[in-house]
Design an enzyme around this catalytic site. Structure first.
Site, PDB file in Angstrom:
ATOM      1  N   TYR A 144       0.855  -1.190   0.000  1.00 39.52           N
ATOM      2  CA  TYR A 144       0.000   0.000   0.000  1.00 39.52           C
ATOM      3  C   TYR A 144       0.888   1.236   0.000  1.00 39.52           C
ATOM      4  O   TYR A 144       1.849   1.310   0.771  1.00 39.52           O
ATOM      5  CB  TYR A 144      -0.888   0.002   1.242  1.00 39.52           C
ATOM      6  CG  TYR A 144      -1.799   1.209   1.369  1.00 39.52           C
ATOM      7  CD1 TYR A 144      -2.792   1.457   0.436  1.00 39.52           C
ATOM      8  CD2 TYR A 144      -1.664   2.095   2.438  1.00 39.52           C
ATOM      9  CE1 TYR A 144      -3.629   2.561   0.560  1.00 39.52           C
ATOM     10  CE2 TYR A 144      -2.498   3.203   2.570  1.00 39.52           C
ATOM     11  CZ  TYR A 144      -3.483   3.429   1.627  1.00 39.52           C
ATOM     12  OH  TYR A 144      -4.317   4.521   1.756  1.00 39.52           O
ATOM     13  N   ASP A 239       9.325   2.711  -0.058  1.00 41.87           N
ATOM     14  CA  ASP A 239       8.285   3.374   0.721  1.00 41.87           C
ATOM     15  C   ASP A 239       8.486   2.971   2.177  1.00 41.87           C
ATOM     16  O   ASP A 239       8.111   1.875   2.588  1.00 41.87           O
ATOM     17  CB  ASP A 239       6.895   2.966   0.216  1.00 41.87           C
ATOM     18  CG  ASP A 239       5.787   3.703   0.965  1.00 41.87           C
ATOM     19  OD1 ASP A 239       6.087   4.336   2.003  1.00 41.87           O
ATOM     20  OD2 ASP A 239       4.619   3.634   0.521  1.00 41.87           O
ATOM     21  N   LYS A 267       4.392   8.781   9.268  1.00 41.40           N
ATOM     22  CA  LYS A 267       4.234   8.166  10.593  1.00 41.40           C
ATOM     23  C   LYS A 267       5.292   8.597  11.615  1.00 41.40           C
ATOM     24  O   LYS A 267       5.173   9.677  12.185  1.00 41.40           O
ATOM     25  CB  LYS A 267       4.164   6.648  10.429  1.00 41.40           C
ATOM     26  CG  LYS A 267       2.977   6.295   9.473  1.00 41.40           C
ATOM     27  CD  LYS A 267       2.549   4.861   9.530  1.00 41.40           C
ATOM     28  CE  LYS A 267       1.591   4.519   8.414  1.00 41.40           C
ATOM     29  NZ  LYS A 267       0.252   4.211   8.804  1.00 41.40           N
TER      30      LYS A 267
HETATM   31  C1  LIG Z   1       3.749   2.014   3.345  1.00 39.35           C
HETATM   32  C2  LIG Z   1       2.732   3.114   3.341  1.00 39.35           C
HETATM   33  N1  LIG Z   1       2.801   4.081   2.413  1.00 39.35           N
HETATM   34  C3  LIG Z   1       1.933   5.092   2.368  1.00 39.35           C
HETATM   35  C4  LIG Z   1       0.918   5.180   3.289  1.00 39.35           C
HETATM   36  C5  LIG Z   1      -0.044   6.328   3.225  1.00 39.35           C
HETATM   37  O1  LIG Z   1       0.164   7.159   4.321  1.00 39.35           O
HETATM   38  P1  LIG Z   1      -1.016   8.119   4.839  1.00 39.35           P
HETATM   39  O2  LIG Z   1      -2.036   7.250   5.439  1.00 39.35           O
HETATM   40  O3  LIG Z   1      -0.311   9.005   5.842  1.00 39.35           O
HETATM   41  O4  LIG Z   1      -1.495   8.883   3.659  1.00 39.35           O
HETATM   42  C6  LIG Z   1       0.792   4.213   4.285  1.00 39.35           C
HETATM   43  C7  LIG Z   1      -0.288   4.273   5.268  1.00 39.35           C
HETATM   44  O5  LIG Z   1      -0.511   3.390   6.054  1.00 39.35           O
HETATM   45  C8  LIG Z   1       1.731   3.142   4.306  1.00 39.35           C
HETATM   46  O6  LIG Z   1       1.658   2.183   5.235  1.00 39.35           O
END
Ligand SMILES: Cc1ncc(COP(=O)(O)O)c(C=O)c1O
Length: 429
Positions: A144, A239, A267
């Site tokens: 994700y 990511d 985060k």
């Molecule tokens: C690996 C990863 N990338 C991107 C995101 C998206 O972040 P946000 O929820 O702050 O938009 C998340 C959210 O859980 C994530 O786990």
């Protein structure tokens, strides 16, 4: 256990907020029941609107690596907000946090802050496309990367939970430049790069995939991905929205000994306030406006409160030897939980990487690539979840979500989890 105040809030919420929540997994749809409304939190505990207290293994899905309302973070935010909550102009906190990220993470020279992980990834991909002059993006099934249109394909738990491979509202042409590969599959990598390698701007991956359960990858698979992207002039984007500053100061990249071309964060670097960031070498980041021609901006980007919160979090982590302590705590979870699972009357496996862990109900073993759970396993997780909740343990309300440890968790909390889990495994059987 009854939750009249949460039930009442949920009923009101459903009238004015779609599904009653502002992010789908919060709604408890995958485990049944009504979501708890949280009134306050401290350390490793959350307290719901009915005054009931729970040992929290969600940690707001990752940011709270120090636990809830850590005094140093609260003090930093409080001090910052006395001086103004946003300026729409540069502030010193941005420079300090950027220096901290750049010095901790391998291979990056510049970082730009945004307000969410979604924005971080969206912007990183725009820069990657600008820098390479190519269009195609490769992502991996089960990873994700936020909810930008072109990435909402085979995208992890939120969608797996609802049994949908993608989302409504995304025109097919928007995902036409996205290629999706399975994790853990070198042959699929080889054949895509052989066919389209010269058109690929970037491959993006969660180096420790944690959005479809926890799917740690084989080093050889990740090494191959690094080699192929490099050989074809495509960028590799890690990511690290979950793993950044959680698994090590240099994130999963440091842990795996692989240096990507770009990385995204969120985060932990915001310590519980809305922050994301994307980073890379100067040569790539120079494509961004105002120096370059790739546009990206944000009213609240680099917000002084968020910068203060992130800085305080990273300072405490460093000062208090956070990473080795989190690793030790994770090892303790393994020592306590593993024997219980071995005795369970159904297949359940513990997967752990540092302070992330996941109870996999897959059969016969925990998978390394995204795989759907049998509906019986999903139902069983629902029973497990509610049996834990009834004993004051808050686990993720989805069988596909990992648990998060924080420095606020004590060994005694893990024993508490062990006792509750033993009973919950019995009632879920
Ligand atoms: C690996 C990863 N990338 C991107 C995101 C998206 O972040 P946000 O929820 O702050 O938009 C998340 C959210 O859980 C994530 O786990």
């Amino acid at each position: 256990m009854r939750h009249p105040r949460s039930d009442e809030l949920y009923a009101r919420a459903r009238a004015v907020i779609p599904g009653g929540v502002n992010s789908p997994v919060r709604a408890f749809r995958a485990v049944g029941g009504t979501p708890l409304f949280i009134a306050r939190a401290e350390g490793a505990h959350i307290i719901d609107a009915d005054g009931q207290r729970y040992l929290d293994f969600v940690g707001s899905w990752g940011p709270l690596i120090l636990g809830h309302a850590h005094p140093a973070v609260v003090a930093a935010i409080t001090a910052a907000c006395r001086d103004g909550t946003t300026f729409g102009a540069p502030c010193a906190g941005e420079v300090a946090l950027a220096e901290r990220v750049v010095s901790a993470y391998p291979g990056i020279e510049q970082v730009r802050f945004v307000s969410s992980g979604t924005e971080a990834v969206m912007s990183a991909i725009r820069v990657a496309r600008a820098a390479t002059g190519r269009d195609l993006i490769v992502k991996f099934s089960g990873c994700y990367h936020g909810h930008a249109d072109h990435l909402l394909v085979a995208a992890g738990s939120g969608l797996a939970t609802f049994g949908r491979p993608s989302s409504a509202g995304i025109p097919a042409p928007f995902t036409a430049c996205t290629r999706v590969l399975p994790l853990d599959d070198e042959a699929a990598l080889e054949s895509l790069f052989a066919a389209e390698g010269e058109r690929i701007a970037a491959a993006i991956i969660e180096p420790v995939p944690a959005n479809h359960g926890l799917l740690p990858q084989r080093q050889t698979f990740l090494d191959r991905l690094r080699a192929l992207t490099r050989a074809h002039g495509a960028l590799l984007i890690f990511d690290e929205v979950i793993s950044g500053f959680r698994l090590a100061p240099g994130g999963a990249a440091e842990r795996l000994g692989i240096t990507p071309d770009m990385a995204t964060f969120g985060k932990v670097i915001g310590g519980g306030l809305p922050v994301g960031a994307f980073a890379g070498p100067r040569a790539i980041m120079a494509r961004l406006a105002p120096d370059g021609d790739a546009y990206q901006a944000g009213t609240l980007s680099g917000n002084p409160l968020a910068m203060a919160s992130g800085l305080a979090t990273l300072e405490v982590l460093t000062r208090e030897d956070g990473w080795p302590r989190l690793e030790a705590l994770g090892a303790h979870v393994e020592a306590v939980v593993q024997p219980l699972l071995a005795r369970a009357r159904f297949p359940v496996h513990l997967v752990r990487v540092g302070s992330l862990f996941w109870l996999s109900l897959h059969e016969p073993v925990a998978p390394r690539a995204a795989a759907p759970l049998a509906s019986a396993a999903v139902e069983r997780y629902g029973r497990l979840f509610h049996a834990l909740l009834a004993q004051g343990i808050y686990f993720p309300p989805s069988a596909y979500e990992a648990c998060f440890l924080s420095l606020a968790h004590r060994e005694a909390d893990i024993e508490t989890l062990g006792h509750a889990l033993e009973r919950a495994l019995e009632s879920a059987a």
